[in-house]
Design a protein around this motif. Structure first.
Motif, PDB file in Angstrom:
ATOM      1  N   GLN A  64       0.818  -1.214   0.000  1.00 46.12           N
ATOM      2  CA  GLN A  64       0.000   0.000   0.000  1.00 46.12           C
ATOM      3  C   GLN A  64       0.854   1.267   0.000  1.00 46.12           C
ATOM      4  OE1 GLN A  64      -3.277  -0.237   2.748  1.00 46.12           O
ATOM      5  NE2 GLN A  64      -3.846  -2.266   2.006  1.00 46.12           N
ATOM      6  N   GLU A  65       2.050   1.165   0.568  1.00 44.31           N
ATOM      7  CA  GLU A  65       2.940   2.332   0.522  1.00 44.31           C
ATOM      8  C   GLU A  65       3.474   2.581  -0.891  1.00 44.31           C
ATOM      9  OE1 GLU A  65       4.595   2.565   5.123  1.00 44.31           O
ATOM     10  OE2 GLU A  65       5.969   1.950   3.530  1.00 44.31           O
ATOM     11  N   LEU A  66       3.503   1.539  -1.699  1.00 44.97           N
ATOM     12  CA  LEU A  66       4.027   1.701  -3.068  1.00 44.97           C
ATOM     13  C   LEU A  66       2.949   2.100  -4.082  1.00 44.97           C
ATOM     14  CD1 LEU A  66       6.543  -1.269  -3.487  1.00 44.97           C
ATOM     15  CD2 LEU A  66       7.073   1.171  -3.635  1.00 44.97           C
ATOM     16  N   LEU A  67       1.679   1.980  -3.703  1.00 47.14           N
ATOM     17  CA  LEU A  67       0.604   2.186  -4.676  1.00 47.14           C
ATOM     18  C   LEU A  67       0.621   3.564  -5.374  1.00 47.14           C
ATOM     19  CD1 LEU A  67      -2.407   0.314  -3.001  1.00 47.14           C
ATOM     20  CD2 LEU A  67      -0.855  -0.475  -4.803  1.00 47.14           C
ATOM     21  N   PRO A  68       0.977   4.655  -4.666  1.00 45.41           N
ATOM     22  CA  PRO A  68       1.005   5.938  -5.381  1.00 45.41           C
ATOM     23  C   PRO A  68       1.959   5.922  -6.586  1.00 45.41           C
ATOM     24  CG  PRO A  68       1.067   6.317  -3.021  1.00 45.41           C
ATOM     25  CD  PRO A  68       1.199   4.838  -3.221  1.00 45.41           C
ATOM     26  N   TRP A  69       3.029   5.138  -6.492  1.00 40.76           N
ATOM     27  CA  TRP A  69       4.006   5.104  -7.595  1.00 40.76           C
ATOM     28  C   TRP A  69       3.622   4.073  -8.644  1.00 40.76           C
ATOM     29  CZ3 TRP A  69       5.091   6.290  -2.567  1.00 40.76           C
ATOM     30  CH2 TRP A  69       5.544   7.605  -2.368  1.00 40.76           C
ATOM     31  N   ILE A  70       2.716   3.179  -8.273  1.00 41.97           N
ATOM     32  CA  ILE A  70       2.112   2.322  -9.296  1.00 41.97           C
ATOM     33  C   ILE A  70       1.130   3.208 -10.078  1.00 41.97           C
ATOM     34  CG2 ILE A  70       0.580   0.340  -9.719  1.00 41.97           C
ATOM     35  CD1 ILE A  70       3.272  -0.568  -8.692  1.00 41.97           C
ATOM     36  N   ALA A  71       0.374   4.035  -9.330  1.00 40.88           N
ATOM     37  CA  ALA A  71      -0.613   4.916  -9.970  1.00 40.88           C
ATOM     38  C   ALA A  71       0.057   5.934 -10.891  1.00 40.88           C
ATOM     39  CB  ALA A  71      -1.457   5.620  -8.914  1.00 40.88           C
ATOM     40  N   PHE A  73       1.847  -6.345  -8.204  1.00 38.46           N
ATOM     41  CA  PHE A  73       0.778  -7.015  -8.961  1.00 38.46           C
ATOM     42  C   PHE A  73       0.634  -8.484  -8.566  1.00 38.46           C
ATOM     43  CE2 PHE A  73       1.142  -3.222 -11.720  1.00 38.46           C
ATOM     44  CZ  PHE A  73      -0.199  -2.843 -11.660  1.00 38.46           C
ATOM     45  N   ALA A  74       1.745  -9.094  -8.165  1.00 42.69           N
ATOM     46  CA  ALA A  74       1.656 -10.481  -7.681  1.00 42.69           C
ATOM     47  C   ALA A  74       0.819 -10.503  -6.398  1.00 42.69           C
ATOM     48  CB  ALA A  74       3.049 -11.046  -7.424  1.00 42.69           C
ATOM     49  N   HIS A  75       1.007  -9.475  -5.570  1.00 38.75           N
ATOM     50  CA  HIS A  75       0.272  -9.408  -4.307  1.00 38.75           C
ATOM     51  C   HIS A  75      -1.217  -9.114  -4.539  1.00 38.75           C
ATOM     52  CE1 HIS A  75      -0.275  -8.452   0.031  1.00 38.75           C
ATOM     53  NE2 HIS A  75      -1.172  -7.605  -0.452  1.00 38.75           N
ATOM     54  N   ILE A  76      -1.490  -8.110  -5.375  1.00 36.56           N
ATOM     55  CA  ILE A  76      -2.905  -7.733  -5.514  1.00 36.56           C
ATOM     56  C   ILE A  76      -3.711  -8.795  -6.286  1.00 36.56           C
ATOM     57  CG2 ILE A  76      -2.507  -5.245  -5.317  1.00 36.56           C
ATOM     58  CD1 ILE A  76      -2.964  -5.008  -8.279  1.00 36.56           C
ATOM     59  N   ALA A  77      -3.010  -9.666  -6.972  1.00 41.79           N
ATOM     60  CA  ALA A  77      -3.718 -10.758  -7.650  1.00 41.79           C
ATOM     61  C   ALA A  77      -4.398 -11.663  -6.630  1.00 41.79           C
ATOM     62  CB  ALA A  77      -2.740 -11.564  -8.504  1.00 41.79           C
ATOM     63  N   VAL A  78      -3.860 -11.689  -5.407  1.00 42.49           N
ATOM     64  CA  VAL A  78      -4.436 -12.586  -4.390  1.00 42.49           C
ATOM     65  C   VAL A  78      -4.971 -11.837  -3.170  1.00 42.49           C
ATOM     66  CG1 VAL A  78      -2.999 -14.560  -5.051  1.00 42.49           C
ATOM     67  CG2 VAL A  78      -2.140 -12.936  -3.352  1.00 42.49           C
ATOM     68  N   CYS A  79      -4.935 -10.493  -3.192  1.00 45.50           N
ATOM     69  CA  CYS A  79      -5.376  -9.720  -2.018  1.00 45.50           C
ATOM     70  C   CYS A  79      -6.431  -8.681  -2.434  1.00 45.50           C
ATOM     71  CB  CYS A  79      -4.187  -9.017  -1.354  1.00 45.50           C
ATOM     72  SG  CYS A  79      -4.671  -7.946   0.013  1.00 45.50           S
ATOM     73  N   THR A  97      -8.147  -6.662  -0.595  1.00 48.52           N
ATOM     74  CA  THR A  97      -8.038  -5.379   0.125  1.00 48.52           C
ATOM     75  C   THR A  97      -7.094  -4.438  -0.623  1.00 48.52           C
ATOM     76  OG1 THR A  97      -8.337  -6.590   2.179  1.00 48.52           O
ATOM     77  CG2 THR A  97      -7.468  -4.359   2.368  1.00 48.52           C
ATOM     78  N   CYS A  98      -5.940  -4.945  -0.988  1.00 49.35           N
ATOM     79  CA  CYS A  98      -4.960  -4.093  -1.681  1.00 49.35           C
ATOM     80  C   CYS A  98      -5.431  -3.752  -3.099  1.00 49.35           C
ATOM     81  CB  CYS A  98      -3.583  -4.756  -1.698  1.00 49.35           C
ATOM     82  SG  CYS A  98      -2.828  -4.775  -0.059  1.00 49.35           S
ATOM     83  N   ARG A  99      -6.210  -4.664  -3.688  1.00 47.19           N
ATOM     84  CA  ARG A  99      -6.762  -4.387  -5.024  1.00 47.19           C
ATOM     85  C   ARG A  99      -7.712  -3.186  -4.941  1.00 47.19           C
ATOM     86  NH1 ARG A  99      -7.436  -9.670  -6.206  1.00 47.19           N
ATOM     87  NH2 ARG A  99      -9.643  -9.723  -5.660  1.00 47.19           N
ATOM     88  N   ARG A 100      -8.565  -3.194  -3.922  1.00 47.74           N
ATOM     89  CA  ARG A 100      -9.500  -2.063  -3.733  1.00 47.74           C
ATOM     90  C   ARG A 100      -8.719  -0.777  -3.464  1.00 47.74           C
ATOM     91  NH1 ARG A 100     -12.715  -5.704  -0.945  1.00 47.74           N
ATOM     92  NH2 ARG A 100     -11.734  -5.144   1.039  1.00 47.74           N
ATOM     93  N   GLU A 101      -7.664  -0.927  -2.681  1.00 42.51           N
ATOM     94  CA  GLU A 101      -6.840   0.239  -2.334  1.00 42.51           C
ATOM     95  C   GLU A 101      -6.216   0.838  -3.599  1.00 42.51           C
ATOM     96  OE1 GLU A 101      -6.785   1.178   0.827  1.00 42.51           O
ATOM     97  OE2 GLU A 101      -5.186   2.690   0.826  1.00 42.51           O
ATOM     98  N   LEU A 102      -5.755  -0.031  -4.498  1.00 40.37           N
ATOM     99  CA  LEU A 102      -5.157   0.465  -5.740  1.00 40.37           C
ATOM    100  C   LEU A 102      -6.175   1.255  -6.558  1.00 40.37           C
ATOM    101  CD1 LEU A 102      -2.890   0.706  -7.832  1.00 40.37           C
ATOM    102  CD2 LEU A 102      -3.578  -1.527  -8.743  1.00 40.37           C
ATOM    103  N   VAL A 103      -7.407   0.738  -6.627  1.00 46.85           N
ATOM    104  CA  VAL A 103      -8.448   1.435  -7.383  1.00 46.85           C
ATOM    105  C   VAL A 103      -8.674   2.833  -6.785  1.00 46.85           C
ATOM    106  CG1 VAL A 103     -10.927   1.415  -7.962  1.00 46.85           C
ATOM    107  CG2 VAL A 103      -9.572  -0.695  -8.127  1.00 46.85           C
ATOM    108  N   GLU A 104      -8.679   2.900  -5.446  1.00 47.38           N
ATOM    109  CA  GLU A 104      -8.895   4.196  -4.784  1.00 47.38           C
ATOM    110  C   GLU A 104      -7.734   5.153  -5.022  1.00 47.38           C
ATOM    111  OE1 GLU A 104     -10.521   4.643  -1.075  1.00 47.38           O
ATOM    112  OE2 GLU A 104     -11.859   2.923  -1.163  1.00 47.38           O
ATOM    113  N   VAL A 105      -6.515   4.618  -4.972  1.00 51.44           N
ATOM    114  CA  VAL A 105      -5.342   5.484  -5.185  1.00 51.44           C
ATOM    115  C   VAL A 105      -5.329   6.027  -6.612  1.00 51.44           C
ATOM    116  CG1 VAL A 105      -2.812   5.570  -5.246  1.00 51.44           C
ATOM    117  CG2 VAL A 105      -3.952   4.353  -3.409  1.00 51.44           C
ATOM    118  N   VAL A 106      -5.654   5.177  -7.568  1.00 53.05           N
ATOM    119  CA  VAL A 106      -5.675   5.631  -8.966  1.00 53.05           C
ATOM    120  C   VAL A 106      -6.738   6.720  -9.139  1.00 53.05           C
ATOM    121  CG1 VAL A 106      -6.216   4.928 -11.345  1.00 53.05           C
ATOM    122  CG2 VAL A 106      -4.726   3.499  -9.923  1.00 53.05           C
TER     123      VAL A 106
END
Lengths: 154, 110
Positions: free
Chosen positions: B7-14, B27-33, B35-44
């Protein structure tokens, strides 16, 4: 100098305006940035990109402006000078929340989400370790999200 | 990689500046998580909102006065005088460029 201004002037202006909320103060910060660039162009080592170097200088000039500014007598409400009559509702709401965040958080949000800087570049502009950038950005974006959802920043 | 690190890295993924190795791990993590997938959508979404609001801000209100900058920078008065003269000649349409390294670009803007 003209080439630098043509390429980065608008970007720096918006960065400064988002943090200062006042167009005259933002323009002064940008002007002071280019003056500093003129005076110190020989010291540019080429280690960072030109945009990172300029943002670092501009960020310091914005900080100078904020230090010179008298403290607000009332809590900041609304989007201040950050919206024009044509601004959409989303932008108005965003700036109103943004202005409630502290200056460090505002800088991080701008550098990452608008300027598009990498982790290392943000660390360089702010002069802090990469690990600190990561954790501070995590809390800054959480705070902004909370404010946008109608919660308090704390 | 644990959720907090992801989750700390998501802004730089965005903002698309994360390194290839960070992207792979995230992406390996969010494929199976979920919570972090939702977090990525929110950060983007947040990143897009900040970007679009900032892009809507007005640009510079006035052009930077390069002559004032030169003078403030403490250059010899003769140089400032040369630049002033060059701008006057350009305004009158007498010359387009003086061919001097930092006077010539100035003449384009006057």
């Amino acid at each position: 100098m003209d080439a630098l201004y043509a390429r980065f002037g608008t970007r720096l202006s918006r960065f400064a305006l988002s943090l200062l909320g006042d167009q005259d103060a933002a323009q002064d910060a940008v002007q002071e940035t280019f003056l500093a660039v003129w005076q110190s162009a020989g010291t540019y080592q080429g280690g960072s990109s030109v945009s990172t170097w300029l943002l670092g200088i501009c960020r310091n000039k914005v900080r100078d402006q904020l230090r010179r500014r008298p403290p607000p007598t009332e809590p900041l409400n609304g989007a201040g000078g950050l919206v024009s009559p044509g601004s959409g509702e989303e932008a108005v709401e965003l700036w109103a929340c943004f202005r409630q965040m502290d200056e460090d958080d505002q800088e991080l949000i701008q550098l990452v989400f608008h300027q598009g800087l990498s982790l290392q570049e943000v660390a360089e502009v702010l002069g802090i370790p990469v690990g600190t950038v990561k954790s501070r950005t995590f809390y800054a974006r959480r705070r902004l999200r909370q404010l946008l959802r109608g919660g308090d920043s704390e | 990689m644990p959720c907090q690190e992801v989750q700390e890295l998501l802004p730089w993924i965005a903002n698309q500046t994360a390194s290839p190795s960070e992207r792979r791990q995230v992406f390996a993590h969010i494929a199976v998580c979920a919570t972090c997938r939702r977090e990525l959508v929110e950060v983007v979404a947040l990143a897009r909102r900040v970007e679009s609001a900032t892009e809507a801000l007005p640009g510079p209100a006035r052009a930077v006065d390069h002559l004032a900058l030169l003078e403030e920078a403490g250059l010899p008065p003769l140089v400032a005088e040369l630049v002033r003269g060059a701008r006057s000649l350009v305004r009158q349409g007498v010359v387009v460029s003086l061919g001097l390294p930092w006077v010539a670009p100035l003449t384009v803007r006057v």
